[in-house]
Design an enzyme around this catalytic site. Structure first.
Site, PDB file in Angstrom:
ATOM      1  N   GLY A  81       0.851  -1.336   0.018  1.00 29.56           N
ATOM      2  CA  GLY A  81       0.041  -0.108   0.116  1.00 29.56           C
ATOM      3  C   GLY A  81       0.845   1.368   0.040  1.00 29.56           C
ATOM      4  CB  CYS A  82       0.396   4.581  -1.612  1.00 28.31           C
ATOM      5  SG  CYS A  82       1.112   4.171  -3.328  1.00 28.31           S
ATOM      6  CB  VAL A  83      -1.308   6.150   2.399  1.00 26.94           C
ATOM      7  CG1 VAL A  83      -1.288   6.918   3.886  1.00 26.94           C
ATOM      8  CG2 VAL A  83      -0.965   7.111   1.345  1.00 26.94           C
ATOM      9  CG  ASN A  88       3.005   8.446   4.381  1.00 24.66           C
ATOM     10  OD1 ASN A  88       3.397   8.726   5.380  1.00 24.66           O
ATOM     11  ND2 ASN A  88       2.606   7.382   3.686  1.00 24.66           N
TER      12      ASN A  88
END
Lengths: 104, 171
Positions: free
Chosen positions: A102-104, B44
Site C-alpha cells: 500500500g502507498c499510505v 510519506n
C-alpha cells in the site's frame, strides 16, 4: 525459492530475505529475525507484530504503517522509534510477512 | 527459482549499515484537492524509507497549510480532460462540489487520510513543513494562520539552502 537457516529453524524466503510461508513463523523465530536486524523485541514491538500477524490473513495483505497506527493504536512516531529507518518493512520482516504494497 | 539451501545469511538490506544521506525536497504549489495528494503521498513514502523529507508550500499550495482552507480543498473537472466527461459539464452549478465529494469518497475508500490528518502523519514520521515567505506576504497571512506544525515561514532562498543536496520535486 531460497531456504535459510534462522537459529534452529529452516524457512523459505524471497529473493530479499522476507519469509514467504505464513505458517513457518513463530515467536522464537521472530526474536531471531529481529536480532538479525539489530532489534530486541519488547512488549511494544510485540503489539505491532501481533497486530500484523492477525491482520494479514483477515485483510489479505501486509498492513501499512498507517493501518498499524490506526487499528493497533500505536502512534506513527513510536513505530519509527521501535523500528528505526524503514519501519513498515522491518515490521513485516519480523512478522514473517511480505513487504506492504500500500502507498499510505 | 529452484529450492536451494545456499543462502543461509539472506537478510533484507534495510540500508542501516550504509546510510545514503538521501534527502527529498517537495515544492507544493497547487491548492486543488487532486494536486495536494501527489506531494503528500510521495513525502510519506520517502519518510517510510528513511529519507529526510522537506515540503515547501508556495502560491496555491498555501491552501494546504492554511487553517481556514486546509479542510476544504476542492477538485474541479474544469480544464481536466482526464475525467473523460464533456468539459461543458464542469461549468454547471454544483459540479465542483459534486466532483469534490466524489473524489474525497474515493480517497477515503483506499484508506488515505484527509489533507490535515495526512500532514499530521508526515510530521509524526519526521517530515519538515515550510511555508513560503512571499506567499504569506501576498495573502497577508502569518504563522498564526497556518497549520501548527509548519516550522517557519521562510524565503525560497532559505528553502534551497536547507535542502542542499536534496532531490527535488515541483508539484
Amino acid at each position: 525459492m531460497p531456504v535459510v537457516t534462522v537459529g534452529p529453524a529452516t524457512v523459505h524466503v524471497d529473493a530479499e530475505g522476507f519469509l514467504t510461508q505464513y505458517d513457518e513463523w513463530n515467536e522464537p523465530l521472530a526474536r531471531q529475525l529481529a536480532a538479525r536486524i539489530g532489534i530486541e523485541l519488547t512488549d511494544e514491538h510485540w503489539k505491532a507484530i501481533s497486530f500484523l500477524r492477525a491482520d494479514y490473513p483477515a485483510h489479505g495483505e501486509t498492513a501499512t504503517l498507517r493501518r498499524v497506527s490506526t487499528l493497533a493504536g500505536i502512534p506513527i512516531k513510536q513505530l519509527f522509534v521501535l523500528f528505526p529507518g524503514k519501519p513498515a518493512k522491518k515490521m513485516a520482516y519480523i512478522a514473517g510477512l511480505p513487504k506492504p504494497r500500500g502507498c499510505v | 527459482m529452484t529450492t536451494t539451501d545456499a543462502a543461509p545469511d539472506l537478510v533484507p538490506d534495510f540500508g542501516d549499515d550504509t546510510p545514503t544521506g538521501r534527502k527529498l525536497a517537495i515544492i507544493c504549489s497547487k491548492g486543488n484537492l487532486d494536486m495536494a495528494y501527489p506531494g503528500l503521498i510521495l513525502a510519506n513514502a520517502a519518510l517510510g524509507e528513511g529519507v529526510e523529507t522537506h515540503l515547501f508550500f508556495t502560491f496555491w499550495g498555501f491552501d494546504m497549510i492554511t487553517k481556514s482552507r486546509m479542510h476544504d480543498l476542492k477538485f474541479t473537472m474544469l480544464g481536466n480532460t482526464a475525467t473523460h466527461l464533456p468539459q461543458g459539464l464542469g461549468g454547471l452549478p454544483g459540479m465542483t462540489a459534486m466532483a469534490t465529494h466524489q473524489m474525497k469518497k474515493q480517497i477515503q475508500e483506499v484508506g488515505v487520510p484527509g489533507v490535515p490528518e495526512f500532514l499530521e502523519q508526515i510530521v509524526a514520521s519526521g517530515g519538515h513543513l515550510w511555508a513560503c515567505r512571499m506567499s504569506a506576504d501576498m495573502m497577508q497571512l502569518d504563522k498564526s494562520d497556518l497549520y501548527d506544525d509548519v516550522e517557519a515561514i521562510i524565503s525560497a532562498a532559505d528553502f534551497i539552502e536547507k535542502t542542499d543536496g536534496a532531490q527535488l520535486l515541483f508539484i
